[in-house]
Design an enzyme around this catalytic site. Structure first.
Site, PDB file in Angstrom:
ATOM      1  N   THR A  38       0.834  -1.199   0.000  1.00  0.00           N
ATOM      2  CA  THR A  38       0.000   0.000   0.000  1.00  0.00           C
ATOM      3  C   THR A  38       0.873   1.255   0.000  1.00  0.00           C
ATOM      4  O   THR A  38       2.005   1.211   0.464  1.00  0.00           O
ATOM      5  CB  THR A  38      -0.847  -0.046   1.288  1.00  0.00           C
ATOM      6  OG1 THR A  38      -1.815  -1.071   1.126  1.00  0.00           O
ATOM      7  CG2 THR A  38      -1.547   1.254   1.599  1.00  0.00           C
ATOM      8  N   GLY A  49      -4.835  -5.437   7.072  1.00  0.00           N
ATOM      9  CA  GLY A  49      -5.905  -4.481   7.336  1.00  0.00           C
ATOM     10  C   GLY A  49      -6.891  -4.870   8.417  1.00  0.00           C
ATOM     11  O   GLY A  49      -7.378  -4.010   9.168  1.00  0.00           O
ATOM     12  N   ARG A  59     -14.203  -7.627  -0.127  1.00  0.00           N
ATOM     13  CA  ARG A  59     -13.525  -7.303   1.128  1.00  0.00           C
ATOM     14  C   ARG A  59     -12.899  -5.903   1.088  1.00  0.00           C
ATOM     15  O   ARG A  59     -12.294  -5.509   0.110  1.00  0.00           O
ATOM     16  CB  ARG A  59     -12.438  -8.350   1.376  1.00  0.00           C
ATOM     17  CG  ARG A  59     -11.535  -8.092   2.569  1.00  0.00           C
ATOM     18  CD  ARG A  59     -10.225  -7.458   2.167  1.00  0.00           C
ATOM     19  NE  ARG A  59      -9.282  -7.361   3.297  1.00  0.00           N
ATOM     20  CZ  ARG A  59      -8.187  -6.615   3.281  1.00  0.00           C
ATOM     21  NH1 ARG A  59      -7.883  -5.902   2.224  1.00  0.00           N
ATOM     22  NH2 ARG A  59      -7.396  -6.586   4.332  1.00  0.00           N
ATOM     23  N   THR A  93      -0.044   0.788   6.867  1.00  0.00           N
ATOM     24  CA  THR A  93       0.064  -0.304   5.908  1.00  0.00           C
ATOM     25  C   THR A  93       0.266  -1.610   6.664  1.00  0.00           C
ATOM     26  O   THR A  93       0.996  -1.647   7.659  1.00  0.00           O
ATOM     27  CB  THR A  93       1.222  -0.109   4.910  1.00  0.00           C
ATOM     28  OG1 THR A  93       1.335  -1.295   4.102  1.00  0.00           O
ATOM     29  CG2 THR A  93       2.550   0.147   5.600  1.00  0.00           C
ATOM     30  N   GLY A  94      -0.388  -2.671   6.200  1.00  0.00           N
ATOM     31  CA  GLY A  94      -0.245  -3.943   6.885  1.00  0.00           C
ATOM     32  C   GLY A  94      -1.519  -4.755   6.751  1.00  0.00           C
ATOM     33  O   GLY A  94      -2.354  -4.478   5.880  1.00  0.00           O
ATOM     34  N   GLY A 133     -10.216  -3.517   3.424  1.00  0.00           N
ATOM     35  CA  GLY A 133      -9.296  -3.510   4.562  1.00  0.00           C
ATOM     36  C   GLY A 133      -9.442  -2.212   5.330  1.00  0.00           C
ATOM     37  O   GLY A 133     -10.506  -1.583   5.345  1.00  0.00           O
ATOM     38  N   ASP A 134      -8.357  -1.791   5.950  1.00  0.00           N
ATOM     39  CA  ASP A 134      -8.372  -0.583   6.784  1.00  0.00           C
ATOM     40  C   ASP A 134      -8.326   0.699   5.967  1.00  0.00           C
ATOM     41  O   ASP A 134      -8.727   1.765   6.448  1.00  0.00           O
ATOM     42  CB  ASP A 134      -7.162  -0.598   7.729  1.00  0.00           C
ATOM     43  CG  ASP A 134      -5.847  -0.737   6.967  1.00  0.00           C
ATOM     44  OD1 ASP A 134      -5.779  -1.553   6.029  1.00  0.00           O
ATOM     45  OD2 ASP A 134      -4.884  -0.022   7.307  1.00  0.00           O
TER      46      ASP A 134
HETATM   47  N1  ASP Z   1      -3.701  -2.486   4.642  1.00  0.00           N
HETATM   48  C1  ASP Z   1      -3.999  -2.954   3.327  1.00  0.00           C
HETATM   49  C2  ASP Z   1      -5.238  -3.824   3.378  1.00  0.00           C
HETATM   50  O1  ASP Z   1      -5.383  -4.591   4.299  1.00  0.00           O
HETATM   51  C3  ASP Z   1      -2.906  -3.757   2.721  1.00  0.00           C
HETATM   52  C4  ASP Z   1      -1.573  -3.043   2.708  1.00  0.00           C
HETATM   53  O2  ASP Z   1      -1.248  -2.290   3.598  1.00  0.00           O
HETATM   54  O3  ASP Z   1      -0.814  -3.259   1.749  1.00  0.00           O
HETATM   55  O4  ASP Z   1      -6.023  -3.754   2.473  1.00  0.00           O
END
Ligand code: ASP
Length: 345
Positions: free
Chosen positions: A212, A266, A240, A263-264, A242-243
């Site tokens: 991300t 989510g 779906r 980022t991570g 994410g965050d």
């Molecule tokens: N946080 C993002 C998600 O879960 C993924 C990412 O950080 O790359 O959609």
């Protein structure tokens, strides 16, 4: 005493009612501490299992160059007295346009082999915010998120409705295959293979590399803006989210405290309201940006099993870029300072 023991102790002390006044005083002190930088900008291009041994030197060079190019754009705007809104939007657009990151062109694929993009944008001066989820035809989702904030009375628009809104706003629309990259397609095929063997955990990111992009900027007027853009996680399904499109989870900004872009994985960032939690620890407990972000990423989230990182800056231009994965693409710029890094050191 280890950091593991100190931070919970610090929080326990801060929670006691007798400490309220001291907390407020401390919060005030934090806000006033240090020299206020004229401007500051911090970015990330994703966290995850990015290992030195697996990252070819050529790729490392390309990623470093793309991060520097993005910082050049944002810093140029801020140095010239432009707004943090423009700096964040333009910086993220350049990362979205690069196939190297999991946002815009280069986004990961869903289970069905599509790209569904999410983005969010928040202004710390007004606490106004905009977000989009599940876009397949808007070239720069970050522009759509900003448009939701500035041109609609809503905060989060999704799917076909969000795409219709973006088109009405005159944003660039592209055919869905604009987002195709061979590397992400191959990653989906590996994920599908792995899933066949495992029977159905979802969503999976077999590469364990999130990718991300995000940016937080403080302009000369003292306004903080944060934005985040992503393709989500490889092999996601059932629409779906994410965050990233959720204000308070992946993105948050408040001029009195900080701006944050995450980022991570989510699902963890949603359940722990990570971006808002940084702000809350600073506002209510008087923690510094570094203390708040270290606690959340290295203690709270890690103990829960949540992998990832964030970039953040406070109202004086202090910067934090913690992550609990082996690497995170990241960088920042302030007057006379520039840093771009991938690994711990
Ligand atoms: N946080 C993002 C998600 O879960 C993924 C990412 O950080 O790359 O959609």
């Amino acid at each position: 005493m280890s950091r593991l023991l100190i931070l919970p102790l610090l929080l326990a002390l801060a929670l006691s009612p007798g400490c309220q006044e001291a907390n407020r005083a401390r919060a005030g002190k934090t806000a006033d501490a240090g020299e206020r930088r004229e401007y500051a900008i911090v970015i990330h291009g994703g966290a995850g299992v990015i290992l030195r041994d697996n990252l070819e030197p050529e790729k490392e060079k390309e990623i470093t160059a793309a991060l520097n190019a993005a910082l050049d754009i944002g810093e140029g705007i801020l140095r010239a007295g432009g707004s943090s809104r423009d700096a964040v939007e333009q910086t993220i657009m350049s990362l979205e346009d690069s196939p190297l990151f999991n946002a815009g062109r280069g986004a990961v694929f869903t289970h069905e082999g599509k790209n569904e993009l999410d983005a969010s944008f928040m202004d710390g001066a007004t606490r106004s915010a905009g977000a989009v989820g599940g876009l397949s035809t808007v070239k720069n989702p970050i522009r759509a998120a900003r448009a939701v904030m500035e041109k609609s009375e809503h905060v989060l628009l999704t799917g076909k409705g969000a795409e219709a809104f973006a088109a009405e706003q005159g944003l660039e629309i592209v055919p869905p295959d604009y987002f195709f990259t061979q590397e992400r397609w191959d990653a989906l095929q590996r994920a599908l293979e792995a899933e066949k063997k495992k029977s159905g955990a979802l969503p999976v990111s077999p590469e364990n590399k999130y990718g991300t992009v995000g940016c937080v900027a403080l302009d000369k007027a003292g306004n903080i803006v944060a934005g985040t853009s992503t393709g989500g996680m490889t092999n996601k399904r059932y629409n779906r989210f994410g965050d990233v499109p959720l204000i308070g989870a992946g993105t948050y900004a408040n001029n009195t405290t900080c701006g944050v872009s995450c980022t991570g994985h989510g699902e963890y960032f949603i359940r722990y309201a990570v971006a808002y939690d940084v702000h809350a620890l600073m506002e209510y407990k008087g923690l510094t940006l570094q203390e708040a972000t270290d606690f959340i990423i290295h203690e709270k989230l890690l103990q829960a099993g949540g992998k990832g990182g964030l970039v953040a800056l406070d109202s004086r231009g202090n910067i934090a870029m913690p992550f609990n994965t082996p690497g995170m693409y990241r960088g920042f710029a302030r007057p006379g300072e520039r840093q771009v890094k991938i690994f711990e050191d």
